[in-house]
Structures are given as structure tokens and as C-alpha cells.
Design an enzyme around this catalytic site. Structure first.
Site, short mmCIF file in Angstrom:
data_model
loop_
_atom_site.label_atom_id
_atom_site.label_comp_id
_atom_site.label_asym_id
_atom_site.label_seq_id
_atom_site.Cartn_x
_atom_site.Cartn_y
_atom_site.Cartn_z
N THR A 1 -12.32 10.96 -30.34
CA THR A 1 -12.86 12.45 -30.21
C THR A 1 -14.25 12.78 -30.09
O THR A 1 -14.56 13.52 -29.45
CB THR A 1 -12.41 12.97 -31.52
OG1 THR A 1 -10.84 12.98 -31.48
CG2 THR A 1 -12.64 14.28 -31.62
N SER A 16 -7.99 6.60 -28.81
CA SER A 16 -7.50 5.14 -29.28
C SER A 16 -6.29 4.86 -29.39
O SER A 16 -5.83 3.89 -29.88
CB SER A 16 -8.48 5.13 -30.60
OG SER A 16 -7.86 5.77 -31.63
N SER A 17 -5.21 5.97 -29.26
CA SER A 17 -3.84 5.73 -29.44
C SER A 17 -3.33 4.90 -28.09
O SER A 17 -2.26 4.11 -28.23
CB SER A 17 -3.13 7.07 -29.20
OG SER A 17 -3.64 8.22 -29.91
N THR A 53 -10.59 7.51 -34.18
CA THR A 53 -10.16 7.37 -35.50
C THR A 53 -8.68 7.12 -35.54
O THR A 53 -8.36 6.33 -36.60
CB THR A 53 -10.39 8.65 -36.42
OG1 THR A 53 -9.30 9.73 -35.76
CG2 THR A 53 -11.68 9.20 -36.49
N ASP A 54 -7.81 7.01 -34.56
CA ASP A 54 -6.27 7.02 -34.81
C ASP A 54 -6.00 5.39 -35.18
O ASP A 54 -5.30 5.08 -35.88
CB ASP A 54 -5.55 7.43 -33.78
CG ASP A 54 -5.41 9.00 -33.75
OD1 ASP A 54 -5.74 9.66 -34.71
OD2 ASP A 54 -5.12 9.48 -32.56
N THR A 110 -8.24 2.40 -44.03
CA THR A 110 -7.05 2.92 -43.51
C THR A 110 -7.53 4.51 -43.12
O THR A 110 -8.19 4.95 -44.05
CB THR A 110 -6.12 3.05 -44.68
OG1 THR A 110 -5.69 1.43 -45.11
CG2 THR A 110 -5.12 3.61 -44.29
N ARG A 145 7.29 -3.90 -44.81
CA ARG A 145 6.70 -2.82 -45.78
C ARG A 145 7.69 -2.62 -46.94
O ARG A 145 8.82 -2.01 -46.65
CB ARG A 145 6.38 -1.81 -44.78
CG ARG A 145 5.55 -2.29 -43.86
CD ARG A 145 4.32 -1.06 -43.40
NE ARG A 145 4.64 0.14 -43.55
CZ ARG A 145 4.17 1.24 -44.29
NH1 ARG A 145 3.13 0.59 -44.89
NH2 ARG A 145 4.45 2.37 -44.27
N THR A 170 2.95 -4.08 -49.53
CA THR A 170 3.53 -2.76 -50.05
C THR A 170 3.22 -1.55 -49.10
O THR A 170 2.32 -1.51 -48.33
CB THR A 170 3.00 -2.49 -51.37
OG1 THR A 170 3.39 -1.23 -51.93
CG2 THR A 170 1.63 -2.50 -51.30
N1 ASP Z 1 -6.83 10.77 -30.94
C1 ASP Z 1 -8.20 10.62 -31.14
C2 ASP Z 1 -8.41 9.18 -31.02
O1 ASP Z 1 -8.22 8.31 -31.83
C3 ASP Z 1 -8.54 10.83 -32.57
C4 ASP Z 1 -9.96 10.72 -33.23
O2 ASP Z 1 -11.00 10.27 -32.19
O3 ASP Z 1 -10.32 11.21 -33.92
O4 ASP Z 1 -9.07 8.42 -30.09
#
Ligand code: ASP
Length: 348
Positions: free
Chosen positions: A14, A59-60, A90-91, A167, A247, A278
Site C-alpha cells: 500500500t 504482498s498477497s 502489510t498483509d 503478527t 492450529r 495454538t
Molecule cells: N494488500 C496490501 C499488501 O499487503 C495491504 C497493505 O500493504 O497494507 O500489499
């Protein structure tokens, strides 16, 4: 003192995205756009170079080849820079941070991963602050002149976290990450306050050893009340899988029914490696606390203690990637390699 030399590795996320004019969905964009939106960066008296994924990704889409690229960039530039900043979505940031911690053995320089919840071009972006703070942390030195951070860490908003303990906790908040079982490495407010007791110290640094081989033959298996024997057996028999992160509930508990333990035992007998982690975000596995956990431990399932799911699955990928024997993989999974789990976990 020479100016700190920092390499930025821009993978996407993002932080560097722009809005698609037709669909209004965010999509990754190039590094020039990102850096043009952070003019303040010139106020830092550092030498800053960069390299970027081509094309940058959400990042997905992160995969093992991308991790090899990031680790490869760090490895080939290790002696030329004082620190590394990885810009990342962030993902899957916590997975990348965990993977890199296993891939970069003997790391004694900072690898600071950051990104943002709002794109850098937006007025209220958190990206500018995160990028500037990440650069400052990557350049920071202790009183003795050593790098302040000597490990892979995630910097996000007010905290610096150990990468393989982190996490993603929120899809909305600026403080998006947390390490539920390990203290923050630094708190960011008016100043950057390091928690020296929590920081890893490479007292007698050995040369960096980068392990690029990872094995994707792993998977998560999530328990839920009502899971049937046929579902469990089907999942345990997934083709080409060598290791499973199971898990479980609470302190590492699972159904006590005979069919459940028989299916697990049979998978172990076939050579499968199973790690008990867990589903709770805080605390860890205490296999002997309840009969339901005890039974699982008795079958030969390894306790993941307080490891995160992200660290558990990437640690397995790393260990299988080294072509270790099953016995060695099991042994290595049971104890900490680079601060990802608490070896002597006690009830809190
Ligand atoms: N979908 C975005 C990614 O992980 C989300 C982000 O960057 O916050 O690339």
C-alpha cells in the site's frame, strides 16, 4: 563518522500504491512515485540507495521466489551498507519477516521492514513517518558504535517488533502489528526508545550465512469443533506435504476421541512432521496441562510453544529446504533458532 549507508528494497504494498482511475482499487506503483512523496528524506544525512521488485507487488502475491530475491539483495550488499529497509505490504509482512530471520543466519545488521495502511500520496498517510523512522532505526548505532538493531524487525507506527514474533493484528489501525509473546524492541514517540534487554545482540558476530533454499511442502491444519474424521484424514493425506502446522485450541489442546489420535499417529508413522501451535494470539502450547494436549504430545506431535503461525510455517519451509533428516527437522522445530520462541515457556 562516515554517513550511514542504507539500502531500501522496495517490494510494493500500500505504501507505494496509487488509485486505479477506473476501478478506484489500489494497485502497486513504482519507487520514484513513492520517494517523490517523501521530500523530507533529504533531511537525513545518509547515503540511501534503492532496488525494487519489477513490478512491485501487493504482498498477497508474495512467494518463496520473492523471499529469495529479498534475501539475495541483502546478501550481495551486506558489506556495502550499514542497514536495510524493506518496504512491503502489510498483509504478509509478518511471514516475510519470519522467513528472512531464518534465511539470514548470523545477521548482525538491521533489516527493518515497514509499509503503511494508507498510500504515501494520501494526505493522512502513515507511510512517510514509517519510512523515515525505519531509516533512522536502520542507521542507529549503540554507544559502542555497533548497530542498535542486529536482527529482522518490523517497524510500524509506534513500535518496533521482532520480525519472527510479529503478527498483523488490524486491517484498519495505524498500529497494525503486534508481537503478543515478546516485548517491543523499541517504542516510538517523541523519541525512539530502545528496549535493550529485548534486542538481540550478536556479541561475537559470525559471517552472514544466507540460506536461499526453502521447501513449500508445508501447510496449516486448523481445528474446529465438528471437524469430521474424513475431513481430517483427507487433509492429513494432502499430496506432497512433509510438514503440518496444526492450529489447536488454547494451551495446545485437540479432541481426545480415538479416531482423531489414530489419524494423527498414522500421519506421523508415514513420516509427516506435525507442529502444535495454538490458535490463541497470546500465550502458547503447554502440552501437559490437559489430557487433550497430553494425548497429542504422546503421539509425537512437537510443541511449538509460543511461536506464531507465521514463524512456524516459514521455519518448516526453511528446515525442509536445508534437506535435513526428519529427526533433525523435528529437533530444530522444538527449540528457538533465532528468537522466534520462548524455550522455557511457563504459564503466565
Ligand atoms: N494488500 C496490501 C499488501 O499487503 C495491504 C497493505 O500493504 O497494507 O500489499
Amino acid at each position: 563518522m562516515n554517513k550511514p549507508r542504507i539500502l531500501i528494497i522496495y517490494t510494493g504494498g500500500t505504501i507505494g500504491m496509487i488509485e486505479d482511475p477506473v476501478t478506484h482499487a489500489l494497485r502497486p506503483f513504482d519507487f520514484t512515485h513513492l520517494i517523490d512523496n517523501v521530500p523530507k528524506i533529504k533531511m537525513l544525512d545518509y547515503v540511501i540507495d534503492n532496488c525494487q521488485f519489477d513490478p512491485p507487488i501487493d504482498s498477497s502475491d508474495m512467494n518463496l521466489e520473492h523471499w529469495k530475491q529479498i534475501a539475495g539483495h541483502i546478501d550481495s550488499n551486506y558489506h556495502d551498507y550499514d542497514g536495510f529497509v524493506v518496504l512491503h505490504g502489510t498483509d504478509t509482512m509478518a511471514y516475510t519477516a519470519s522467513a528472512l530471520s531464518f534465511m539470514l543466519e548470523n545477521l548482525s545488521k538491521p533489516v527493518i521492514i515497514t509499509g503503511s495502511q494508507l498510500p504515501i500520496g494520501e494526505v493522512r498517510t502513515d507511510g512517510e513517518e514509517n519510512l523515515i523512522t525505519a531509516l533512522q532505526i536502520a542507521a542507529a548505532r549503540s554507544a559502542s558504535g555497533d548497530p542498535m538493531v542486529q536482527e529482522v524487525a518490523i517497524l510500524f507506527e509506534n513500535y518496533l517488533w521482532r520480525g519472527n514474533r510479529s503478527t498483523k493484528m488490524s486491517a484498519d489501525n495505524f498500529n497494525a502489528f503486534k508481537s503478543n509473546n515478546y516485548p517491543s524492541l523499541a517504542k516510538i514517540g517523541l523519541g525512539i526508545h530502545y528496549n535493550e534487554d529485548a534486542l538481540h545482540r550478536a556479541d561475537d558476530p559470525l559471517p552472514l550465512r544466507t540460506h536461499l533454499d526453502l521447501d513449500p511442502s508445508v501447510m496449516f491444519l486448523d481445528l474446529f469443533p465438528g471437524m469430521t474424521e474424513s475431513t481430517l484424514r483427507h487433509l492429513l493425506a494432502t499430496p506432497d506435504i512433509k510438514g503440518i502446522v496444526l492450529r489447536t485450541y488454547g494451551a495446545g489442546n485437540a479432541p481426545t476421541e480415538k479416531w482423531f489420535n489414530d489419524a494423527i499417529r498414522e500421519a506421523l508413522d508415514r513420516g509427516m512432521v506435525i507442529l502444535n501451535v495454538t490458535q490463541c494470539v497470546n500465550g502458547g502450547v503447554h502440552p501437559n496441562r490437559y489430557v487433550s494436549g497430553d494425548l497429542l504430545a504422546a503421539t509425537g506431535v512437537i510443541s511449538g510453544k509460543d511461536i506464531t503461525c507465521e514463524a512456524a510455517i516459514t521455519k518448516m519451509m526453511h528446515l525442509f529446504g536445508q534437506k535435513f533428516s526428519t529427526g533433525h527437522v523435528k529437533e530444530a522445530l522444538g527449540s528457538s533458532m533465532c528468537g522466534e520462541m520462548t524455550d522455557n515457556i511457563t504459564l503466565r
